[in-house]
Design an enzyme around this catalytic site. Sequence first.
Site, PDB file in Angstrom:
ATOM      1  CD  GLN A 107      44.073  20.735 -38.124  1.00 25.18           C
ATOM      2  OE1 GLN A 107      43.934  20.549 -37.116  1.00 25.18           O
ATOM      3  NE2 GLN A 107      44.674  21.626 -38.510  1.00 25.18           N
ATOM      4  CB  SER A 110      49.437  20.822 -43.581  1.00 24.11           C
ATOM      5  OG  SER A 110      49.409  21.886 -42.513  1.00 24.11           O
ATOM      6  CD  GLU A 225      46.086  23.422 -34.687  1.00 25.18           C
ATOM      7  OE1 GLU A 225      45.045  23.497 -35.756  1.00 25.18           O
ATOM      8  OE2 GLU A 225      47.275  22.962 -35.207  1.00 25.18           O
ATOM      9  CD  GLU A 368      58.821  32.988 -38.362  1.00 21.59           C
ATOM     10  OE1 GLU A 368      58.131  31.938 -38.318  1.00 21.59           O
ATOM     11  OE2 GLU A 368      59.910  32.939 -37.849  1.00 21.59           O
TER      12      GLU A 368
END
Length: 406
Positions: A107, A110, A225, A368
């Site tokens: 993947q 990022s 995911e 978060e």
Amino acid sequence: MDLALPGDDHPARAAFGRWLEAHPDPTPRQLGAAGYVAPHWPRPWGLGADPVTQLVIDDELRRAGVRRPFNQIGIGWAGPTLIHAGTEAQKERYLPPLLAGEEVWCQLFSEPDAGSDLAGLSTRAVRDGDEWVVRGQKVWTSFAHMAALGILLARTDPAAPKHRGISYFICPMDAPGVRIRPIVDMTGDHAFNEVFLDDVRLPAANLVGEVGGGWALAKVTLGNERVSLSGEGALWGQGPTAADLVDLVRRAGGVRDPLVRQHLARVWSEGEILRLIRLRTVSAVVAGREPGAEASVRKALADDHGQRVMAVAQEVAGAHGQLAGAGPAQGLPGAGGPAAVAGPWSSETWAKGYLFSRALTIGGGTAEVQRNIIAERVLGLPHDVDVDAGRSWADAHRAAGAPPAP
Ligand SMILES: Cc1cc2nc3c(=O)[nH]c(=O)nc-3n(C[C@H](O)[C@H](O)[C@H](O)COP(=O)(O)OP(=O)(O)OC[C@H]3O[C@@H](n4cnc5c(N)ncnc54)[C@H](O)[C@@H]3O)c2cc1C
């Protein structure tokens, strides 16, 4: 809520038994073609199985000792996205080897400056005739070094608002211009990588969905995911559970330290609650309800829980926990020595699990970010960031003349 699995009279058990007779030593290809790798996918790739049938098939595979092929990202989230938005030609080309584990996927999402704020990614894809030319850098790309293909997000329209200028591609990892540099993590393993894309040329046919429609597809991928990472084991659904740790302590004759006993009772109780939330998710789907809220809440709870299970395992290991490769059995050898109490997981698995558990609250959306999603989509609170204007919700709130939020 009925928590027991259906018995021998469930039709999927008989069907699996007949299939296994015809394929006594199934290859991954045969397993994929029969729909047993991803039974919940629609036919012809899966069996269109409801969650209970899926659990029954999992149970049958376990009993027969048949393992599904390794392709976590392919089967867990690239495949469902291709089923959602791929062309028929893309499905025919990519899904059979994906299900058989013959082509492992990674993947490429990022980037060094785009993790939680994934929509801020800067890898560019520029159209050139029948091809797209891709330039940029990705990071934390799990399995890139063993992958044949990657799902790739790249910016195709820098002038558009950031969520609308992104497209979704399939990137062969052996294409000229793809360079992979390993990152060794603190467990000592090489699982993820930096990936440099230097003018990589992708055929136009490798675009998935519409130009500029990549963000909507990224959300499909990320949704799958988060569900895939929430299995039974304490490490993103893999590895030992809290109950395994309690069993190990019981085999060694128990512990006397009142604090360790409390910590064990706490993680065991959390593990049971998470198991029930998972079953509730399954029951909700069977009853035709949306499982979304439970799945998000479970991911947030399971990540913290996994870290606590591993921390208690370290407490049980005592001073041995400072040694690489030593697990809780070393701290509680009991009468027959560590081997007699160890159970199904090796000491190395526990020791690595302790180190890996730090990643649980980072990957697949940080703790978060999970809480932001729960705040907004479950509790109905306002967005924390006004993404299109690039300013925080508190700023927007003040600009509207309202007093600052407490
Ligand atoms: C084991 C592992 C495997 C991974 N595999 C892959 C992979 O295969 N492919 C891939 O693309 N990525 C992968 N990742 C990357 C992962 O998705 C990112 O690390 C993650 O999205 C966080 O991004 P970041 O590391 O850039 O942190 P940042 O986004 O820079 O966050 C830094 C800190 O700021 C906090 N923060 C950021 N935004 C907010 C906000 N709005 N509100 C409150 N707090 C905020 C975060 O919670 C965090 O604590 C993997 C990560 C791990 C740990």
